[in-house]
Motif scaffolding. Structure first.
Motif, PDB file in Angstrom:
ATOM      1  N   GLU A 159      10.436  -5.239  -6.575  1.00  0.00           N
ATOM      2  CA  GLU A 159       9.618  -6.345  -6.067  1.00  0.00           C
ATOM      3  C   GLU A 159       8.120  -6.079  -6.281  1.00  0.00           C
ATOM      4  O   GLU A 159       7.351  -6.997  -6.607  1.00  0.00           O
ATOM      5  N   ASP A 160       7.704  -4.820  -6.119  1.00  0.00           N
ATOM      6  CA  ASP A 160       6.296  -4.487  -6.352  1.00  0.00           C
ATOM      7  C   ASP A 160       5.960  -4.521  -7.841  1.00  0.00           C
ATOM      8  O   ASP A 160       4.855  -4.927  -8.225  1.00  0.00           O
ATOM      9  N   ALA A 161       6.904  -4.072  -8.672  1.00  0.00           N
ATOM     10  CA  ALA A 161       6.674  -4.075 -10.124  1.00  0.00           C
ATOM     11  C   ALA A 161       6.520  -5.496 -10.647  1.00  0.00           C
ATOM     12  O   ALA A 161       5.709  -5.765 -11.555  1.00  0.00           O
ATOM     13  N   GLU A 162       7.265  -6.425 -10.070  1.00  0.00           N
ATOM     14  CA  GLU A 162       7.161  -7.822 -10.506  1.00  0.00           C
ATOM     15  C   GLU A 162       5.785  -8.390 -10.179  1.00  0.00           C
ATOM     16  O   GLU A 162       5.189  -9.121 -10.983  1.00  0.00           O
ATOM     17  N   ILE A 163       5.252  -8.035  -9.031  1.00  0.00           N
ATOM     18  CA  ILE A 163       3.919  -8.516  -8.648  1.00  0.00           C
ATOM     19  C   ILE A 163       2.836  -7.856  -9.497  1.00  0.00           C
ATOM     20  O   ILE A 163       1.914  -8.523  -9.983  1.00  0.00           O
ATOM     21  N   ALA A 164       2.947  -6.538  -9.704  1.00  0.00           N
ATOM     22  CA  ALA A 164       1.911  -5.801 -10.428  1.00  0.00           C
ATOM     23  C   ALA A 164       1.950  -6.067 -11.924  1.00  0.00           C
ATOM     24  O   ALA A 164       0.922  -6.011 -12.601  1.00  0.00           O
ATOM     25  N   GLY A 165       3.147  -6.324 -12.470  1.00  0.00           N
ATOM     26  CA  GLY A 165       3.268  -6.530 -13.915  1.00  0.00           C
ATOM     27  C   GLY A 165       3.613  -5.266 -14.669  1.00  0.00           C
ATOM     28  O   GLY A 165       3.612  -5.249 -15.900  1.00  0.00           O
ATOM     29  N   PHE A 166       3.913  -4.190 -13.984  1.00  0.00           N
ATOM     30  CA  PHE A 166       4.305  -2.929 -14.612  1.00  0.00           C
ATOM     31  C   PHE A 166       5.077  -2.119 -13.574  1.00  0.00           C
ATOM     32  O   PHE A 166       4.948  -2.346 -12.359  1.00  0.00           O
ATOM     33  N   ALA A 167       5.876  -1.169 -14.067  1.00  0.00           N
ATOM     34  CA  ALA A 167       6.718  -0.374 -13.162  1.00  0.00           C
ATOM     35  C   ALA A 167       6.328   1.097 -13.154  1.00  0.00           C
ATOM     36  O   ALA A 167       6.292   1.725 -12.090  1.00  0.00           O
ATOM     37  N   ASP A 168       6.051   1.664 -14.335  1.00  0.00           N
ATOM     38  CA  ASP A 168       5.693   3.084 -14.407  1.00  0.00           C
ATOM     39  C   ASP A 168       4.261   3.281 -13.910  1.00  0.00           C
ATOM     40  O   ASP A 168       3.330   2.626 -14.399  1.00  0.00           O
ATOM     41  N   VAL A 169       4.104   4.206 -12.964  1.00  0.00           N
ATOM     42  CA  VAL A 169       2.796   4.375 -12.341  1.00  0.00           C
ATOM     43  C   VAL A 169       2.446   5.860 -12.228  1.00  0.00           C
ATOM     44  O   VAL A 169       3.300   6.740 -12.344  1.00  0.00           O
ATOM     45  N   VAL A 170       1.159   6.095 -11.995  1.00  0.00           N
ATOM     46  CA  VAL A 170       0.658   7.398 -11.586  1.00  0.00           C
ATOM     47  C   VAL A 170       0.094   7.218 -10.180  1.00  0.00           C
ATOM     48  O   VAL A 170      -0.770   6.359  -9.962  1.00  0.00           O
ATOM     49  N   VAL A 171       0.592   8.018  -9.235  1.00  0.00           N
ATOM     50  CA  VAL A 171       0.184   7.898  -7.838  1.00  0.00           C
ATOM     51  C   VAL A 171      -0.762   9.049  -7.526  1.00  0.00           C
ATOM     52  O   VAL A 171      -0.389  10.220  -7.603  1.00  0.00           O
ATOM     53  N   LYS A 172      -1.986   8.707  -7.191  1.00  0.00           N
ATOM     54  CA  LYS A 172      -3.004   9.703  -6.863  1.00  0.00           C
ATOM     55  C   LYS A 172      -3.101   9.792  -5.345  1.00  0.00           C
ATOM     56  O   LYS A 172      -3.405   8.794  -4.671  1.00  0.00           O
ATOM     57  N   ILE A 173      -2.846  10.986  -4.806  1.00  0.00           N
ATOM     58  CA  ILE A 173      -2.796  11.183  -3.361  1.00  0.00           C
ATOM     59  C   ILE A 173      -3.855  12.197  -2.968  1.00  0.00           C
ATOM     60  O   ILE A 173      -3.961  13.277  -3.563  1.00  0.00           O
ATOM     61  N   GLN A 174      -4.637  11.850  -1.965  1.00  0.00           N
ATOM     62  CA  GLN A 174      -5.740  12.706  -1.537  1.00  0.00           C
ATOM     63  C   GLN A 174      -5.216  13.955  -0.831  1.00  0.00           C
ATOM     64  O   GLN A 174      -4.212  13.892  -0.117  1.00  0.00           O
ATOM     65  N   ARG A 175      -5.911  15.085  -1.053  1.00  0.00           N
ATOM     66  CA  ARG A 175      -5.533  16.331  -0.386  1.00  0.00           C
ATOM     67  C   ARG A 175      -5.723  16.188   1.128  1.00  0.00           C
ATOM     68  O   ARG A 175      -6.736  15.661   1.578  1.00  0.00           O
ATOM     69  N   PRO A 176      -4.779  16.663   1.916  1.00  0.00           N
ATOM     70  CA  PRO A 176      -4.920  16.556   3.384  1.00  0.00           C
ATOM     71  C   PRO A 176      -6.176  17.273   3.870  1.00  0.00           C
ATOM     72  O   PRO A 176      -6.470  18.404   3.475  1.00  0.00           O
ATOM     73  N   GLY A 177      -6.934  16.602   4.729  1.00  0.00           N
ATOM     74  CA  GLY A 177      -8.124  17.187   5.328  1.00  0.00           C
ATOM     75  C   GLY A 177      -9.310  17.314   4.393  1.00  0.00           C
ATOM     76  O   GLY A 177     -10.304  17.960   4.753  1.00  0.00           O
TER      77      GLY A 177
END
Length: 567
Positions: A159-177
């Motif tokens: 459902e998110d891929a349909e809205i965004a227009g793509f499925a393969d992603v890179v998820v950047k997550i901030q270091r805790p603290g």
């Protein structure tokens, strides 16, 4: 996004508000900085003041390499902004010897990854849902680990891929603290900046507190992933009409302040020359396209990517584009923007450099703010003219073939001229200098024979043709201004003559008297300092205690001679 020419309003956290759990980190940074400052004070100020400048010059490179070697493991261990500081220094080939930048070069991609369980908890708190509900899949092995966050490959739910227009992603997550670590590092850097502001040799060239404030603003933008997402979208709009440039799209449905989800656009790393050749792509063509892309951003667009190191630029094979490839930029946490007025000054500087016009370069330096208005630049113009005549137009490969003795002769002839001029680093120039330095380094690595002059000349030609179109309008405006001055000249000359006849001309010499008095006191202090330190060295062999007392007693006198100001 930081706009060059606009003073940053970011204020680092004061030391009193540093997280108690991070006080040890703060003290370690300050101890390292204090040691470096004391060493620099002794070699760069004290020794030259007593006639030992040659010793300081002879050992400078070795001392700087030693500092870099000690800083490297400290930055890796502490992480946070210390790696960012090392990255910036490693790109300053213009002011640091290559031996020093080589010691810091590994910091470009060096940051230990955070355990995935810790990353998972931080991401789920930010997203408000378990990762299994946010993504179809998320690779626990990080794709890359940076000083402020790390990236993982993943796949969006349908459902998110349909809205965004793509499925393969890179998820950047901030270091805790990381936000508390950034506050601590900025507090330490702010204190160092205030100390440097009291050193005249530094303060007359750069406003260290303003530089730290700019660095603080950039760093706080980097840990706000909503800001980075907006910058990525703006970059895409600015480069939409350039088929050879692209960037990732944003999955806004899963993006928060500490989690950024972007389209996976991974391709050949721009510094991977063997992979480029294997794909049938000419590395020298990539170097020229990369330099052109960065020049377009600075001189035409205004907004520019301020962190274009090799890990942030991919080369994607594309047969539909000239050259058979396109450049794909990622990581828009560090973006800058050149204001309209500054862009005009920079354009004038490019025209002057390409035209080998020493006087024009000096004028551009003044306009940009790198030279104080009071600077006597006759010798600088002569030095630049000699530089252009001998080395102008050479690429890095050609410069490497020049006899080192020629460089030494040139430095000996003009080094004092440049050192004595009141150069200063204008506020908010950090991002621009970083972008230019990284661009130059990447292009040279792709093609040692790459000549930055060839990339700049088309800009100079186009800029000169555009300026020629407005030359007549400019001449008309100048003619009107001159006519106005001439019309007022007789009346002002008559007023001046009347003032002289009536004896009402007053000359204020109080400032001159204060400066002469201050100079006399400092000269006396230098004489006393030299006597104490030389006498201590002579006496030390026969009376160690007295010799040590004399040399220690010289320190406060020397400090007064170097730093005293009239109150």
């Amino acid at each position: 996004m930081q706009q060059l020419g606009v003073v940053s309003t970011a204020t680092p956290v004061p030391p009193s508000r540093v997280d108690p759990a991070l006080r040890g980190r703060y003290r370690r940074i300050m101890r390292f900085a204090t040691r470096v400052l004391v060493q620099s004070w002794w070699y760069e100020l004290v020794l030259p003041a007593v006639g030992l400048r040659a010793l300081a010059n002879r050992t400078r490179t070795r001392r700087m390499v030693g500092i870099a070697r000690r800083f490297h493991p400290l930055a890796v261990e502490l992480g946070g902004l210390m790696i960012k500081v090392g990255q910036f220094l490693s790109s300053r080939l213009d002011v640091l010897p290559p031996e020093v930048t080589a010691e810091l070069a590994d910091l470009q991609d060096e940051a230990p990854p955070v355990a995935f369980d810790d990353i998972r908890r931080a991401a789920e708190v930010s997203l408000g849902v378990p990762l299994e509900r946010a993504f179809e899949r998320l690779d626990p092995i990080p794709l890359a680990a940076a000083s402020l966050g790390q990236a993982h490959r993943g796949v969006l739910r349908a459902e998110d891929a349909e809205i965004a227009g793509f499925a393969d992603v890179v998820v950047k997550i901030q270091r805790p603290g990381i936000d508390r670590i950034v506050d601590t590092d900025l507090a330490a850097l702010a204190r160092i900046g205030r100390i440097l502001a009291r050193v005249r040799m530094v303060s007359r060239r750069v406003d260290a507190p303003a530089l730290v404030a700019e660095f603080a603003a950039v760093s706080r933008d980097e840990i706000d992933y909503l800001h980075e997402a907006a910058s990525a979208e703006r970059f895409a709009m600015d480069t939409a009409q350039r088929p050879g440039i692209s960037g990732p799209r944003v999955a806004w449905e899963r993006t928060t302040r500490t989690v950024l989800v972007l389209e996976d656009v991974s391709a050949i790393k721009i510094s991977d020359v063997p992979a480029l050749r294997a794909a049938g792509i000419d590395p020298s063509a990539v170097a020229h396209a990369f330099a052109t892309a960065m020049l377009d951003q600075v001189f035409l667009d205004g907004p520019f990517h301020a962190d274009p190191h090799p890990g942030n630029v991919f080369v994607t094979p594309d047969a539909s584009v000239k050259g058979g490839f396109r450049l794909t930029f990622i990581d828009f946490g560090m973006m800058g923007e050149v204001s309209g007025q500054l862009r005009e000054h920079l354009q004038a500087a490019v025209i002057a450099v390409v035209s080998r016009d020493g006087a024009g370069v000096v004028r551009a330096f003044r306009d940009v703010g790198m030279l104080l208005p009071s600077a006597d630049t006759v010798e600088l113009e002569r030095a630049l003219t000699a530089l252009f005549e001998r080395f102008g137009g050479m690429g890095f490969a050609e410069l490497q073939q020049v006899d080192p003795r020629e460089f030494r002769d040139f430095a000996r002839e003009f080094g004092d001229v440049v050192r004595e001029l009141p150069f200063q680093l204008p506020e908010n120039f950090l991002l621009l200098i970083r972008a230019v330095s990284l661009t130059s380094g990447v292009c040279s690595a792709l093609d040692p024979a790459f000549n930055i002059w060839n990339a700049a000349e088309p800009y100079a030609t186009g800029l000169m043709s555009r300026q020629a179109g407005g030359a007549l309008r400019g001449l008309g405006k100048q003619a009107a201004e001159v006519a106005g001055v001439l019309s007022r000249l007789p009346r002002r000359a008559d007023e001046l003559i009347t003032t002289l006849e009536q004896g009402r001309l007053v000359v204020d010499t109080s400032r001159l008297e204060r400066r002469v008095d201050r100079l006399a006191r400092r000269v006396i202090a230098v004489v006393i300092f030299a006597g104490l330190i030389i006498g201590g060295a002579v006496v030390h062999s026969s009376d160690a205690v007295l010799g040590a007392v004399l040399m220690i007693g010289s320190v406060p006198v020397g400090a007064f001679a170097l730093f005293a100001r009239s109150r």
